[in-house]
Design a protein around this motif. Sequence first.
Motif, PDB file in Angstrom:
ATOM      1  N   SER A   1       0.827  -1.210   0.000  1.00 46.57           N
ATOM      2  CA  SER A   1       0.000   0.000   0.000  1.00 46.57           C
ATOM      3  C   SER A   1       0.857   1.254   0.000  1.00 46.57           C
ATOM      4  O   SER A   1       0.547   2.228  -0.703  1.00 46.57           O
ATOM      5  N   TYR A   2       1.931   1.243   0.771  1.00 48.91           N
ATOM      6  CA  TYR A   2       2.836   2.398   0.804  1.00 48.91           C
ATOM      7  C   TYR A   2       3.426   2.644  -0.588  1.00 48.91           C
ATOM      8  O   TYR A   2       3.471   3.788  -1.066  1.00 48.91           O
ATOM      9  N   LYS A   3       3.855   1.569  -1.237  1.00 51.35           N
ATOM     10  CA  LYS A   3       4.472   1.713  -2.565  1.00 51.35           C
ATOM     11  C   LYS A   3       3.446   2.175  -3.604  1.00 51.35           C
ATOM     12  O   LYS A   3       3.781   2.942  -4.513  1.00 51.35           O
TER      13      LYS A   3
ATOM     14  N   GLY B   1       1.770   9.198  -6.123  1.00 47.77           N
ATOM     15  CA  GLY B   1       2.138  10.573  -5.761  1.00 47.77           C
ATOM     16  C   GLY B   1       1.002  11.359  -5.152  1.00 47.77           C
ATOM     17  O   GLY B   1       1.154  12.537  -4.842  1.00 47.77           O
ATOM     18  N   THR B   2      -0.128  10.724  -4.965  1.00 45.04           N
ATOM     19  CA  THR B   2      -1.302  11.351  -4.365  1.00 45.04           C
ATOM     20  C   THR B   2      -2.224  10.256  -3.826  1.00 45.04           C
ATOM     21  O   THR B   2      -2.066   9.089  -4.168  1.00 45.04           O
ATOM     22  N   VAL B   3      -3.195  10.663  -3.018  1.00 39.89           N
ATOM     23  CA  VAL B   3      -4.187   9.711  -2.524  1.00 39.89           C
ATOM     24  C   VAL B   3      -5.283   9.648  -3.575  1.00 39.89           C
ATOM     25  O   VAL B   3      -6.004  10.627  -3.804  1.00 39.89           O
ATOM     26  N   THR B   4      -5.413   8.520  -4.225  1.00 45.41           N
ATOM     27  CA  THR B   4      -6.389   8.366  -5.311  1.00 45.41           C
ATOM     28  C   THR B   4      -7.732   7.899  -4.771  1.00 45.41           C
ATOM     29  O   THR B   4      -7.820   7.309  -3.682  1.00 45.41           O
ATOM     30  N   ASP B   5      -8.799   8.177  -5.553  1.00 46.10           N
ATOM     31  CA  ASP B   5     -10.138   7.692  -5.187  1.00 46.10           C
ATOM     32  C   ASP B   5     -10.173   6.166  -5.209  1.00 46.10           C
ATOM     33  O   ASP B   5     -10.872   5.547  -4.410  1.00 46.10           O
TER      34      ASP B   5
ATOM     35  N   SER C   1      11.793   0.097   1.700  1.00 43.98           N
ATOM     36  CA  SER C   1      12.341  -0.582   0.503  1.00 43.98           C
ATOM     37  C   SER C   1      12.366  -2.098   0.652  1.00 43.98           C
ATOM     38  O   SER C   1      12.722  -2.806  -0.291  1.00 43.98           O
ATOM     39  N   ASP C   2      11.985  -2.609   1.814  1.00 46.29           N
ATOM     40  CA  ASP C   2      11.960  -4.066   2.035  1.00 46.29           C
ATOM     41  C   ASP C   2      10.972  -4.737   1.085  1.00 46.29           C
ATOM     42  O   ASP C   2       9.996  -4.132   0.655  1.00 46.29           O
ATOM     43  N   GLU C   3      11.250  -5.992   0.808  1.00 44.42           N
ATOM     44  CA  GLU C   3      10.315  -6.789   0.025  1.00 44.42           C
ATOM     45  C   GLU C   3       9.271  -7.365   0.972  1.00 44.42           C
ATOM     46  O   GLU C   3       9.561  -7.702   2.104  1.00 44.42           O
ATOM     47  N   GLY C   4       8.059  -7.504   0.498  1.00 42.04           N
ATOM     48  CA  GLY C   4       6.961  -8.031   1.323  1.00 42.04           C
ATOM     49  C   GLY C   4       7.163  -9.467   1.610  1.00 42.04           C
ATOM     50  O   GLY C   4       6.870 -10.106   2.500  1.00 42.04           O
TER      51      GLY C   4
ATOM     52  N   LYS D   1      -7.997  -2.028   4.567  1.00 39.12           N
ATOM     53  CA  LYS D   1      -7.050  -3.122   4.799  1.00 39.12           C
ATOM     54  C   LYS D   1      -5.687  -2.585   5.229  1.00 39.12           C
ATOM     55  O   LYS D   1      -5.016  -3.166   6.090  1.00 39.12           O
ATOM     56  N   PHE D   2      -5.293  -1.456   4.647  1.00 36.82           N
ATOM     57  CA  PHE D   2      -4.018  -0.826   4.978  1.00 36.82           C
ATOM     58  C   PHE D   2      -4.016  -0.359   6.435  1.00 36.82           C
ATOM     59  O   PHE D   2      -3.074  -0.644   7.189  1.00 36.82           O
ATOM     60  N   ILE D   3      -5.079   0.303   6.853  1.00 36.46           N
ATOM     61  CA  ILE D   3      -5.164   0.809   8.232  1.00 36.46           C
ATOM     62  C   ILE D   3      -5.270  -0.356   9.218  1.00 36.46           C
ATOM     63  O   ILE D   3      -4.643  -0.337  10.287  1.00 36.46           O
ATOM     64  N   THR D   4      -6.015  -1.397   8.874  1.00 35.21           N
ATOM     65  CA  THR D   4      -6.104  -2.587   9.736  1.00 35.21           C
ATOM     66  C   THR D   4      -4.728  -3.230   9.914  1.00 35.21           C
ATOM     67  O   THR D   4      -4.362  -3.638  11.024  1.00 35.21           O
TER      68      THR D   4
END
Length: 196
Positions: free
Chosen positions: A106-108, A114-118, A193-196, A128-131
């Motif tokens: 999600s960060y990547k 470059g912006t928060v998209t709809d 920069s870590d891999e998931g 899911k990101f916040i959870t």
Amino acid sequence: FLLAAALICDSFGCRPATLQAMPRPGGPRTPLRGLVSCIGLVVLGALTQRSAFVEVPKQELQRRQMAAAIASQVLLGPQSALAGDRDRLSMIIGVRKKFLPRILKSYKELQAAGTVTDEFLDEKKMKKFITALMSYGSIQRMDEAPDKISRKLQADAKEVEQYLVAKDYGKAMETLETYRLDIPFGGGEFKWSDEG
């Protein structure tokens, strides 16, 4: 051995039965000859007496202990964990495997856009990101109960959510970096920069 030989000689009256049965080449057997044979048994036993235990060099003993420990793990197989017997690091690693890939992905995505998209807000990606941020922050506690570290990380996650809803990309990314830096040293720390 010496005690056993003395008891044997005493029980036979210094005349072992095997020696009595043997005829003496030159005449009858005397008690002195039986005593000499018993003393001979005692001396022979003392000369051949060894320790029942073999001394093993310390390094060899360590190798044997390691081999026995590994063999016991292989033979016993995995055992299920009971409630409360997991240590902190194993819990962090488990949550890290589950939630860190989602956080990094999600960060990547945010960084690439470059912006928060709809799209990020509408497709449950943000939820899911916040959870994932909340769960990952919660496990960073030092004790069983939530402490100031886990509360701070969860507050950072809520702040990120507020900035994402407001579509304030700069503040959201800045707060995400604060979140990353607030994670204590140990198994939980990571880089973007870590891999998931």
